[in-house]
Design an enzyme around this catalytic site. Structure first.
Site, PDB file in Angstrom:
ATOM      1  N   HIS A  63       0.834  -1.212   0.000  1.00 47.34           N
ATOM      2  CA  HIS A  63       0.000   0.000   0.000  1.00 47.34           C
ATOM      3  C   HIS A  63       0.867   1.260   0.000  1.00 47.34           C
ATOM      4  O   HIS A  63       1.204   1.787   1.043  1.00 47.34           O
ATOM      5  CB  HIS A  63      -0.905  -0.008   1.239  1.00 47.34           C
ATOM      6  CG  HIS A  63      -2.067   0.934   1.150  1.00 47.34           C
ATOM      7  ND1 HIS A  63      -3.341   0.581   1.521  1.00 47.34           N
ATOM      8  CD2 HIS A  63      -2.163   2.209   0.727  1.00 47.34           C
ATOM      9  CE1 HIS A  63      -4.161   1.597   1.329  1.00 47.34           C
ATOM     10  NE2 HIS A  63      -3.464   2.604   0.851  1.00 47.34           N
ATOM     11  N   HIS A  65       1.536   5.167  -2.166  1.00 43.71           N
ATOM     12  CA  HIS A  65       1.071   6.149  -3.150  1.00 43.71           C
ATOM     13  C   HIS A  65       2.316   6.777  -3.774  1.00 43.71           C
ATOM     14  O   HIS A  65       3.088   7.416  -3.070  1.00 43.71           O
ATOM     15  CB  HIS A  65       0.206   7.210  -2.470  1.00 43.71           C
ATOM     16  CG  HIS A  65      -1.043   6.637  -1.858  1.00 43.71           C
ATOM     17  ND1 HIS A  65      -2.218   6.513  -2.561  1.00 43.71           N
ATOM     18  CD2 HIS A  65      -1.278   6.118  -0.637  1.00 43.71           C
ATOM     19  CE1 HIS A  65      -3.140   5.957  -1.782  1.00 43.71           C
ATOM     20  NE2 HIS A  65      -2.595   5.705  -0.600  1.00 43.71           N
ATOM     21  N   LEU A  66       2.504   6.554  -5.080  1.00 41.36           N
ATOM     22  CA  LEU A  66       3.718   7.071  -5.724  1.00 41.36           C
ATOM     23  C   LEU A  66       3.468   8.345  -6.534  1.00 41.36           C
ATOM     24  O   LEU A  66       4.411   8.937  -7.038  1.00 41.36           O
ATOM     25  CB  LEU A  66       4.376   5.991  -6.580  1.00 41.36           C
ATOM     26  CG  LEU A  66       4.991   4.834  -5.776  1.00 41.36           C
ATOM     27  CD1 LEU A  66       5.766   3.895  -6.688  1.00 41.36           C
ATOM     28  CD2 LEU A  66       5.886   5.312  -4.641  1.00 41.36           C
ATOM     29  N   ARG A  67       2.226   8.758  -6.662  1.00 39.37           N
ATOM     30  CA  ARG A  67       1.888  10.094  -7.200  1.00 39.37           C
ATOM     31  C   ARG A  67       2.206  10.318  -8.669  1.00 39.37           C
ATOM     32  O   ARG A  67       1.986  11.414  -9.177  1.00 39.37           O
ATOM     33  CB  ARG A  67       2.586  11.202  -6.389  1.00 39.37           C
ATOM     34  CG  ARG A  67       2.428  11.106  -4.882  1.00 39.37           C
ATOM     35  CD  ARG A  67       1.004  11.211  -4.436  1.00 39.37           C
ATOM     36  NE  ARG A  67       0.881  11.306  -2.987  1.00 39.37           N
ATOM     37  CZ  ARG A  67      -0.240  11.035  -2.335  1.00 39.37           C
ATOM     38  NH1 ARG A  67      -1.328  10.668  -3.005  1.00 39.37           N
ATOM     39  NH2 ARG A  67      -0.294  11.144  -1.029  1.00 39.37           N
ATOM     40  N   ASN A  97      -4.803   5.924  -7.313  1.00 37.97           N
ATOM     41  CA  ASN A  97      -5.334   7.301  -7.294  1.00 37.97           C
ATOM     42  C   ASN A  97      -4.324   8.330  -7.795  1.00 37.97           C
ATOM     43  O   ASN A  97      -4.055   9.340  -7.143  1.00 37.97           O
ATOM     44  CB  ASN A  97      -5.863   7.671  -5.895  1.00 37.97           C
ATOM     45  CG  ASN A  97      -4.779   7.675  -4.832  1.00 37.97           C
ATOM     46  OD1 ASN A  97      -3.745   7.036  -4.993  1.00 37.97           O
ATOM     47  ND2 ASN A  97      -5.008   8.400  -3.750  1.00 37.97           N
ATOM     48  N   HIS A 237      -5.278  -0.570   5.791  1.00 42.15           N
ATOM     49  CA  HIS A 237      -4.940   0.304   6.927  1.00 42.15           C
ATOM     50  C   HIS A 237      -5.989   0.373   8.053  1.00 42.15           C
ATOM     51  O   HIS A 237      -6.569   1.404   8.327  1.00 42.15           O
ATOM     52  CB  HIS A 237      -4.587   1.714   6.461  1.00 42.15           C
ATOM     53  CG  HIS A 237      -5.486   2.308   5.398  1.00 42.15           C
ATOM     54  ND1 HIS A 237      -6.851   2.367   5.506  1.00 42.15           N
ATOM     55  CD2 HIS A 237      -5.189   2.856   4.197  1.00 42.15           C
ATOM     56  CE1 HIS A 237      -7.351   2.933   4.429  1.00 42.15           C
ATOM     57  NE2 HIS A 237      -6.369   3.237   3.624  1.00 42.15           N
ATOM     58  N   ASN A 283      -5.480   9.568   7.102  1.00 41.29           N
ATOM     59  CA  ASN A 283      -6.805   8.958   7.028  1.00 41.29           C
ATOM     60  C   ASN A 283      -6.681   7.470   6.744  1.00 41.29           C
ATOM     61  O   ASN A 283      -6.129   7.106   5.727  1.00 41.29           O
ATOM     62  CB  ASN A 283      -7.618   9.622   5.899  1.00 41.29           C
ATOM     63  CG  ASN A 283      -9.031   9.090   5.835  1.00 41.29           C
ATOM     64  OD1 ASN A 283      -9.556   8.589   6.822  1.00 41.29           O
ATOM     65  ND2 ASN A 283      -9.649   9.182   4.671  1.00 41.29           N
ATOM     66  N   ASP A 310       1.128   2.576   3.772  1.00 40.23           N
ATOM     67  CA  ASP A 310       0.237   3.635   3.283  1.00 40.23           C
ATOM     68  C   ASP A 310       1.049   4.914   3.049  1.00 40.23           C
ATOM     69  O   ASP A 310       0.603   6.026   3.314  1.00 40.23           O
ATOM     70  CB  ASP A 310      -0.922   3.897   4.249  1.00 40.23           C
ATOM     71  CG  ASP A 310      -2.005   4.787   3.626  1.00 40.23           C
ATOM     72  OD1 ASP A 310      -1.954   5.029   2.408  1.00 40.23           O
ATOM     73  OD2 ASP A 310      -2.894   5.245   4.371  1.00 40.23           O
TER      74      ASP A 310
HETATM   75 ZN   LIG Z   1      -6.675   4.539   2.037  1.00 40.11          ZN
END
Ligand SMILES: [Zn+2]
Lengths: 426, 310
Positions: A63, A65-67, A97, A237, A283, A310
């Site tokens: 999990h 996020h590499l953007r 995302n 998460h 979050n 995360d």
């Molecule tokens: Zn999430």
């Protein structure tokens, strides 16, 4: 049997630190793991002296996020994978995302291409495809196309699917393809947009809080759907005791659910948001000491299977705002192993659980390369210096995301090498 | 005496002695405000920026009057119609303000913690004129001053805070300050307008106003925002006022000579009956006058802090 071309000498396994071992590998695969000094080193093999180091299978982060594409000022695939390698991760699953959303083969392929070019020796990147088109929660994304392009899971993380009927159909469709669904469990109607637990701190600081039941309600929905449909769901998460209790009961009844939690939920509480510290805004939010204890117990008894970071990098100017305006997220790839290792050192987490939750279970659940130190396994391992200390500073982090509430803290444990298929990615 | 604080962000920063010192200073400015010429040169040459990112005519006017009576130059910066703050990050606004080198900034903002955010980045004094749901220290101080004027002291008195507690910075600051000064505090509101963790505040909470009001020495009514009904927190205003509107009949259950307060602006007939708002028991206009006295005291203490030290 081929001859070893790589030998690691004198390292110890986390579960049995008193008994050093030698590792033999050839052509990127494990040959053998034997008590130290019991087998000769073949001529010409590369020898790594690793006395005093811990030898762990490479970590898998399911999990992050590499953007990229779209928000490269926060992180790129190149910087994200560098941070992953420093953190000891050999496999990384990146969420959908991005901007545009990873809901078509061309985006997945671009991600894989960037990873191969920037990190040919690894860590390996495994994209997570969008579950619904544009993450809008209205219609299914082309799930087979995403699988064919290389996605290893589907998720609407960031914008959880509130429509239970659509979510059910997505689960059914994904299970035909043999690809697991990861759900971010949050009832979007309960405290939308909150980045702090609903509790003592939110009441005092005058912030809108997210109640633990907002997570648990969706966890319960997912557990019931998994059981009813007989399809797997991975719960992302998990942050609260209430959710843990629901998962434990569902697993006892045979629901095919797996779950993850993150290091920050194990070491921080809602009090980290004191003084409106936006670095601690995440979050689901950081919760209470009781939640923390429940999560640790759930990891030990297997109710929670997996640790994940995360990792959610943001630029400093984005976090330098009043609390309500700041984006959610903690940059976590590089501090993850150190802080969870400290839990082991303090006796709050067993070494066996650490290895299982960081290395074994995540690879099992998502069918990724897995090293159990058996002959033929990929030579994915790390050398971890468990007593070296380091301080979290912006410069020490390879990630563009310097947004961590641990900034300035001294941590214990440094990853000295991260081997992916027999080659050091560091 | 030297004043130890650079900023006034929240009453939680103040000791009991600090709070009493502010009330004492307010008393001396009250005397000035009753003179025919209400101007003194205490802050001559000082500049005060009134930065109101959320509109509030009363509080802003009160600070403006307070500053001018002390001979300070006051400048307004409002969110609406000001390109300075439109679409700009708060950090950039802060840097712009800093470059103007004011001696003090009075700030109102719709986000909790915004006052602390700018205070951490500015060298000058920052006075929080209300941030989000978090704190409204000058209101709490003026409420305490108003009550002290009537009673001599709030020590041992019981004050009921009535209405929307969750979204009220006035309530948060008053709960703390009144208790710091030795009063007892009760809360009364529907559960939907109470923080879920209100039990951690260790104050008695009532859902029936008739019960809550019994024996109290003062009732502090809070303003009801219409959007609470739209957010599904209340059935409607009529139902709310049936349960929680402060009336003369209800006040009769309180202690003898009990008083009512309201931070304003009031919704007549919603939170407080119209006749009660105008009755001798009502301190609503006293609060407005006290506001100027207290804010003069605060500007004086915070803006001359450095000079006093030397
Ligand atoms: Zn999430």
């Amino acid at each position: 049997m081929s001859q070893a071309d790589l030998v690691v000498r004198g390292a110890a396994l986390a579960e049995s630190p008193q008994a050093p071992v030698d590792l033999f590998a050839a052509k990127g695969r494990i040959l053998a793991l034997v008590p130290a000094g019991t087998r000769p080193v073949p001529e010409g093999a590369k020898v790594v002296e690793a006395e005093g180091m811990l030898l762990l299978p490479g970590l898998t982060d399911v999990h992050v996020h590499l953007r990229e594409p779209g928000q490269e000022w926060k992180e790129t695939i190149a910087t994200g994978l560098s941070a992953a390698a420093k953190g000891g991760f050999v496999n990384v699953m990146c969420m959908a995302n991005t901007d545009p959303v990873n809901d078509q083969a061309s985006i997945t392929e671009t991600m894989l291409d960037k990873a191969a070019k920037s990190h040919p020796r690894g860590p390996r990147l495994f994209p997570v495809g969008a579950l619904t088109l544009g993450l809008e929660g209205k219609s299914l994304a082309p799930l087979e196309e995403l699988r064919a392009a290389g996605c290893k899971a589907y998720s609407n993380d960031g914008r959880p699917v509130a429509d239970s009927e659509l979510f059910r159909r997505a689960l059914e469709y994904a299970s035909d393809l043999g690809i697991p669904v990861i759900d971010h469990c949050e009832d979007p109607y309960l405290a939308p947009g909150a980045g702090v637990n609903e509790g003592e701190v939110s009441a005092r600081l005058g912030l809108r809080g997210a109640p633990a039941c907002g997570e648990a309600i969706q966890v319960a929905r997912d557990c019931l759907l998994a059981q009813y449909l007989g399809v797997p769901i991975h719960l992302a998460h998990i942050s609260s005791k209430m959710s843990v209790d629901v998962i434990r009961e569902a697993k006892a009844k045979g629901a095919p659910v797996t779950a993850e939690t993150c290091p920050h939920y194990l070491i921080l509480t809602e009090e980290a948001c004191e003084d409106y510290d936006t670095a601690a805004k995440v979050n689901p939010p950081l919760r209470t000491r009781a939640d923390q204890q429940a999560l640790l117990a759930a990891l030990e008894d297997g109710t929670i299977d997996v640790l994940a970071t995360d990792h959610a990098p943001h630029a400093s100017h984005e976090k330098e705002t009043p609390f309500d305006e700041a984006p959610n997220g903690i940059s976590g790839l590089e501090t993850a192993l150190s802080v969870t290792w400290e839990l082991v050192a303090r006796g709050e987490l067993s070494a066996r659980t650490l290895v299982s939750a960081w290395c074994v279970r995540p690879a099992e659940i998502f069918a990724l390369p897995l090293n159990r130190f058996q002959e033929g396994d990929p030579a994915d391992f790390i050398l971890f210096d468990p007593s070296a200390r380091w301080t979290v500073t912006p410069k020490a982090l390879a990630s563009k995301g310097k947004n961590t509430p641990l900034m300035g803290r001294e941590l214990t444990g440094v990853v000295r090498a991260a081997y992916v298929a027999g080659k050091n990615a560091l | 005496m030297t004043w130890p604080h650079k900023d006034l962000l929240d009453v939680t920063q103040l000791s009991k002695a600090d709070a009493l010192e502010i009330l004492r200073a307010a008393k001396s400015f009250q005397e000035i405000n009753s003179r025919p010429v209400k101007k003194v040169p205490i802050l001559k040459g000082k500049s005060v920026v009134l930065f109101f990112a959320e509109p509030s005519t009363r509080t802003k006017t009160s600070f403006d009057v307070a500053g001018k009576r002390l001979s300070a130059d006051t400048f307004s910066l409002q969110k609406s119609g000001s390109s300075l703050v439109k679409g700009e990050s708060l950090k950039d606004t802060v840097l712009t303000l800093q470059a103007m080198k004011p001696d003090g900034i009075v700030m109102r903002h719709n986000m909790s913690g915004a006052a602390q955010f700018i205070a951490e980045r500015l060298d000058c004094a920052v006075i929080n004129a209300g941030d989000g749901w978090h704190a409204h220290p000058t209101q709490a101080l003026l409420d305490a001053f108003t009550l002290t004027e009537r009673w001599g002291s709030v020590e041992g008195k019981t004050v009921l805070i009535l209405g929307d507690i969750t979204h009220s910075r006035v309530a948060r600051s008053n709960v703390h300050l009144l208790r710091l000064l030795g009063a007892k505090v009760r809360l009364c509101a529907p559960k939907t307008l109470l923080p879920h963790a209100v039990s951690t505040w260790n104050v008695p909470v009532y859902s029936e106003l008739d019960e809550a009001v019994r024996g109290v020495d003062a009732v502090m009514c809070l303003r009801l925002q219409l959007e609470r009904q739209q957010a599904g927190l209340l059935p409607d205003v009529r139902e709310y006022s049936r349960r929680f509107c402060m009336t003369t009949a209800r006040l009769a259950k309180a202690a003898r000579n009990a008083l009512v307060l309201h931070p304003g602006p009031i919704n007549r007939g919603w939170e407080i009956a119209s006749d009660l708002a105008d009755a001798p028991e009502s301190l609503i206009l006293d609060q407005v006058s006290s506001g100027v006295d207290v804010r003069m005291a605060l500007l004086h203490l915070y803006l001359t802090r450095k000079e006093r030290k030397e």
